[in-house]
Design an enzyme around this catalytic site. Structure first.
Site, PDB file in Angstrom:
ATOM      1  N   GLN A   1      -7.719 -21.188  41.748  1.00 48.50           N
ATOM      2  CA  GLN A   1      -6.887 -20.081  41.711  1.00 48.50           C
ATOM      3  C   GLN A   1      -7.336 -18.775  40.743  1.00 48.50           C
ATOM      4  O   GLN A   1      -7.345 -17.618  41.159  1.00 48.50           O
ATOM      5  CB  GLN A   1      -5.591 -20.260  40.828  1.00 48.50           C
ATOM      6  CG  GLN A   1      -4.506 -19.371  40.845  1.00 48.50           C
ATOM      7  CD  GLN A   1      -3.411 -19.921  40.205  1.00 48.50           C
ATOM      8  OE1 GLN A   1      -2.323 -18.834  39.722  1.00 48.50           O
ATOM      9  NE2 GLN A   1      -2.942 -21.283  40.191  1.00 48.50           N
TER      10      GLN A   1
ATOM     11  N   GLU B   1      -5.409 -24.742  34.718  1.00 51.07           N
ATOM     12  CA  GLU B   1      -4.323 -23.866  34.123  1.00 51.07           C
ATOM     13  C   GLU B   1      -3.540 -24.380  32.801  1.00 51.07           C
ATOM     14  O   GLU B   1      -3.756 -23.462  31.881  1.00 51.07           O
ATOM     15  CB  GLU B   1      -3.140 -23.723  35.184  1.00 51.07           C
ATOM     16  CG  GLU B   1      -1.840 -23.033  34.730  1.00 51.07           C
ATOM     17  CD  GLU B   1      -1.980 -21.533  34.581  1.00 51.07           C
ATOM     18  OE1 GLU B   1      -2.595 -20.795  35.320  1.00 51.07           O
ATOM     19  OE2 GLU B   1      -1.405 -21.033  33.360  1.00 51.07           O
TER      20      GLU B   1
ATOM     21  N   ASP C   1      -4.571 -19.187  34.696  1.00 49.79           N
ATOM     22  CA  ASP C   1      -5.557 -18.768  36.178  1.00 49.79           C
ATOM     23  C   ASP C   1      -5.172 -17.361  36.692  1.00 49.79           C
ATOM     24  O   ASP C   1      -6.126 -16.549  36.565  1.00 49.79           O
ATOM     25  CB  ASP C   1      -5.033 -19.825  37.181  1.00 49.79           C
ATOM     26  CG  ASP C   1      -5.635 -20.965  37.124  1.00 49.79           C
ATOM     27  OD1 ASP C   1      -6.763 -21.305  36.458  1.00 49.79           O
ATOM     28  OD2 ASP C   1      -4.893 -22.173  37.739  1.00 49.79           O
TER      29      ASP C   1
ATOM     30  N   GLY D   1       9.926  -9.581  20.223  1.00 52.49           N
ATOM     31  CA  GLY D   1       9.795  -8.078  19.690  1.00 52.49           C
ATOM     32  C   GLY D   1      10.647  -7.618  18.670  1.00 52.49           C
ATOM     33  O   GLY D   1      11.257  -8.562  18.038  1.00 52.49           O
ATOM     34  N   GLY D   2      10.929  -6.260  18.349  1.00 46.96           N
ATOM     35  CA  GLY D   2      11.411  -5.966  17.263  1.00 46.96           C
ATOM     36  C   GLY D   2      12.907  -6.010  17.684  1.00 46.96           C
ATOM     37  O   GLY D   2      13.783  -5.574  16.419  1.00 46.96           O
TER      38      GLY D   2
HETATM   39  N1  CAO Z   1     -22.684 -25.575  48.689  1.00 51.15           N
HETATM   40  C1  CAO Z   1     -23.053 -26.669  48.047  1.00 51.15           C
HETATM   41  N2  CAO Z   1     -22.585 -26.929  47.021  1.00 51.15           N
HETATM   42  C2  CAO Z   1     -21.362 -26.418  46.435  1.00 51.15           C
HETATM   43  C3  CAO Z   1     -21.169 -25.031  47.073  1.00 51.15           C
HETATM   44  C4  CAO Z   1     -21.389 -24.823  48.435  1.00 51.15           C
HETATM   45  N3  CAO Z   1     -21.193 -23.812  49.371  1.00 51.15           N
HETATM   46  N4  CAO Z   1     -19.947 -24.718  46.402  1.00 51.15           N
HETATM   47  C5  CAO Z   1     -19.688 -25.686  45.588  1.00 51.15           C
HETATM   48  N5  CAO Z   1     -20.749 -26.537  45.340  1.00 51.15           N
HETATM   49  C6  CAO Z   1     -20.808 -27.720  44.432  1.00 51.15           C
HETATM   50  C7  CAO Z   1     -21.106 -26.897  43.004  1.00 51.15           C
HETATM   51  O1  CAO Z   1     -22.600 -26.587  42.935  1.00 51.15           O
HETATM   52  C8  CAO Z   1     -20.916 -28.266  41.894  1.00 51.15           C
HETATM   53  O2  CAO Z   1     -21.916 -29.036  42.235  1.00 51.15           O
HETATM   54  P1  CAO Z   1     -22.560 -29.696  40.840  1.00 51.15           P
HETATM   55  O3  CAO Z   1     -21.533 -30.399  40.262  1.00 51.15           O
HETATM   56  O4  CAO Z   1     -23.592 -30.823  41.405  1.00 51.15           O
HETATM   57  O5  CAO Z   1     -23.241 -28.698  40.055  1.00 51.15           O
HETATM   58  C9  CAO Z   1     -19.872 -28.908  42.872  1.00 51.15           C
HETATM   59  O6  CAO Z   1     -19.673 -28.103  44.171  1.00 51.15           O
HETATM   60  C10 CAO Z   1     -18.585 -28.897  42.286  1.00 51.15           C
HETATM   61  O7  CAO Z   1     -18.015 -27.641  41.838  1.00 51.15           O
HETATM   62  P2  CAO Z   1     -17.060 -27.593  40.570  1.00 51.15           P
HETATM   63  O8  CAO Z   1     -17.735 -28.606  39.339  1.00 51.15           O
HETATM   64  O9  CAO Z   1     -16.758 -26.137  40.054  1.00 51.15           O
HETATM   65  O10 CAO Z   1     -15.656 -28.143  41.017  1.00 51.15           O
HETATM   66  P3  CAO Z   1     -14.693 -29.271  40.500  1.00 51.15           P
HETATM   67  O11 CAO Z   1     -13.968 -29.359  41.641  1.00 51.15           O
HETATM   68  O12 CAO Z   1     -15.546 -30.503  39.913  1.00 51.15           O
HETATM   69  O13 CAO Z   1     -14.117 -28.791  39.429  1.00 51.15           O
HETATM   70  C11 CAO Z   1     -12.648 -26.680  38.177  1.00 51.15           C
HETATM   71  C12 CAO Z   1     -13.054 -27.833  39.525  1.00 51.15           C
HETATM   72  C13 CAO Z   1     -11.672 -25.751  38.406  1.00 51.15           C
HETATM   73  C14 CAO Z   1     -12.299 -27.758  37.080  1.00 51.15           C
HETATM   74  C15 CAO Z   1     -13.965 -26.133  37.661  1.00 51.15           C
HETATM   75  O14 CAO Z   1     -14.642 -25.534  38.893  1.00 51.15           O
HETATM   76  C16 CAO Z   1     -13.960 -25.536  36.457  1.00 51.15           C
HETATM   77  O15 CAO Z   1     -13.942 -25.852  35.145  1.00 51.15           O
HETATM   78  N6  CAO Z   1     -14.151 -24.071  36.611  1.00 51.15           N
HETATM   79  C17 CAO Z   1     -13.927 -23.166  35.604  1.00 51.15           C
HETATM   80  C18 CAO Z   1     -12.642 -22.865  35.037  1.00 51.15           C
HETATM   81  C19 CAO Z   1     -11.633 -22.436  36.014  1.00 51.15           C
HETATM   82  O16 CAO Z   1     -11.791 -21.568  36.877  1.00 51.15           O
HETATM   83  N7  CAO Z   1     -10.540 -23.019  36.085  1.00 51.15           N
HETATM   84  C20 CAO Z   1      -9.235 -22.753  37.008  1.00 51.15           C
HETATM   85  C21 CAO Z   1      -9.247 -23.356  38.257  1.00 51.15           C
HETATM   86  S1  CAO Z   1      -7.773 -22.961  38.886  1.00 51.15           S
HETATM   87  O17 CAO Z   1      -6.614 -23.975  37.965  1.00 51.15           O
END
Ligand code: CAO
Length: 416
Positions: free
Chosen positions: A17, A139, A168, A247-248
């Site tokens: 998001q 979030e 988010d 607020g105020g």
């Molecule tokens: N081709 C190949 N690999 C890909 C890819 C693509 N097109 N797109 C993503 N990947 C891989 C990434 O490189 C990552 O690999 P590694 O872990 O080996 O480095 C893997 O996919 C997973 O990516 P991720 O860790 O970002 O995803 P997740 O589902 O494990 O975590 C989230 C999700 C949201 C917790 C994490 O991305 C995060 O903390 N983001 C930053 C904060 C954020 O934006 N949070 C808000 C989310 S909305 O509530």
């Protein structure tokens, strides 16, 4: 008609998001947003909270309008080459991977800057540098770490998260502003830069008034506009203030006619000092006008519970819309508690394009929130979110890949 960001190309490496909120706004302002997704699943939200089997979820469609989608395995060496070409051709890379994921993919800031010194690289992370910088964040974690949860809810209840997605979508908005500032600076510096919007920081920014109150509390030991005053002692940190205004001008949520059965038969009422005479007249409490203990806002704070109780006796005799009509005739600030159903059906929001009906080839018609920011020379047309990989060939073709090269990439599983 040209749009505010016509000619800008965004490499959208976002998911879920926070990041998609940002790139959707840039797309609505006219940028060409190319969303890079993993073949197969794509953005995980395509399949989350589905209401129609096999159709992209509303979670996905409502955050990814006006974008193009390509599939690309960016861990495959040939996929990395395509990504390099995209980096050279785009103005901004936006990402919200877990900390370190882009580096692990081989695309450090240094590498990206080397490939395209003009590129702005914008990231959402859960936390900025510090003890939690390596943590994944969603979030509600941000709401808790940014000061929102500890200050939301009622004094006798647990901390509470809010339905507004301030962690988010709130952070996505902050990031979009940072990107626009970086693009403006690039016009004179000629260089790209890193833009970081940590979710904790964005939530804290939105909780600015609570840090204000923390310092007031430390200095004076009491905050008279809080519902705790004067009966409940304050502790050493900002308490949860229920529905007090923050607020105020004191405010509260009051029952309206029908509250016994309708969970949203309530109105927000602000007891603004400037309209005190009108408040007394409307609710039939003219005697307060002559009462010296109600003479000033500072004195009235001592009677706030009694005042709101009297106003509520009056609002309980009116529907929230009747109360709204009457109070607005006297310029008394107030607002009905609108349900999502009422908002979805509100004609004025449809007319301004804030609620839009969009048609999608798989799911059919659905409602979405359009661009809430209105530019007079850059109107927004909301177009449906892309299917997974819908524009892979189109984008690769524009990057100079021949049909044979595209077919080879497909055969090798780099694209799908
Ligand atoms: N081709 C190949 N690999 C890909 C890819 C693509 N097109 N797109 C993503 N990947 C891989 C990434 O490189 C990552 O690999 P590694 O872990 O080996 O480095 C893997 O996919 C997973 O990516 P991720 O860790 O970002 O995803 P997740 O589902 O494990 O975590 C989230 C999700 C949201 C917790 C994490 O991305 C995060 O903390 N983001 C930053 C904060 C954020 O934006 N949070 C808000 C989310 S909305 O509530």
């Amino acid at each position: 008609m040209s749009k505010a960001l016509s000619g800008y190309r965004i490499l959208d490496f976002t998911h879920v998001q926070s990041g998609p909120t940002c790139t959707q706004l840039l797309a609505w302002f006219g940028a060409d947003v190319i969303k890079v997704e993993r073949a197969g699943e794509g953005d995980a939200t395509r399949g989350q909270l589905r209401d129609i089997p096999d159709a992209d979820s509303l979670y996905f469609t409502m955050l990814n309008h006006n974008k193009r989608s390509i599939t690309l395995d960016t861990k495959n060496p040939k996929g990395k080459q395509v990504l390099e070409t995209l980096i050279k051709e785009c103005d901004v890379l936006v990402e919200n991977f877990a900390p370190g994921a882009l580096d692990r993919m081989g695309f450090t800031w240094e590498r990206i800057h080397e490939l395209n010194p003009k590129m702005v690289v914008a990231s959402v992370k859960g936390f900025g540098p510090g003890p939690y910088e390596h943590c994944k964040v969603y979030e509600n974690v941000a709401q808790c770490a940014g000061g929102s949860a500890s200050t939301t809810g009622f004094d006798d209840g647990p901390p509470m998260v809010t339905g507004a997605q301030i962690g988010d979508s709130g952070t996505g908005l902050h990031l979009a502003l940072g990107i626009l500032a970086a693009l403006l600076q690039r016009q004179t510096s000629g260089r790209g830069q890193k833009v970081l919007a940590p979710m904790q920081d964005a939530v804290l920014n939105l909780c600015r008034v609570k840090l204000r109150d923390q310092q007031r509390l430390e200095r004076t030991g009491v905050m008279k506009e809080y519902p705790q005053y004067p009966d409940t002692p304050f502790g050493d940190s900002v308490p949860r203030a229920g529905n007090a205004s923050g607020g105020g001008q004191p405010g509260s949520i009051l029952k309206c006619k029908g509250w016994e059965t309708d969970p949203n038969a309530y109105i927000y009422f602000v007891n603004q000092g400037a309209v005190w005479d009108s408040v007394c007249k409307v609710i039939g409490k003219e005697e307060w006008l002559a009462d010296p203990s109600f003479a000033t806002p500072a004195l009235r704070v001592n009677h706030m519970k009694a005042i709101f109780a009297a106003v509520e006796e009056w609002t309980k005799t009116k529907t929230k819309f009747e109360a709204m009509d009457i109070l607005n005739k006297f310029d008394i600030p107030c607002g009905p508690i609108l349900s999502m159903k009422e908002i979805a059906e509100e004609p004025s929001l449809r007319e301004t394009g804030t609620i839009v009906e969009v048609d999608h080839p798989v799911r059919g018609k659905y409602l979405t929130v359009g661009n809430p920011i209105k530019l007079s020379d850059s109107p927004t047309d909301v177009t449906r979110s892309p299917l997974l990989g819908e524009h892979t060939e189109e984008v690769l073709g524009q990057l100079g890949y021949s049909e044979e090269q595209i077919a080879d990439l497909r055969k090798e599983g780099v694209i799908s």
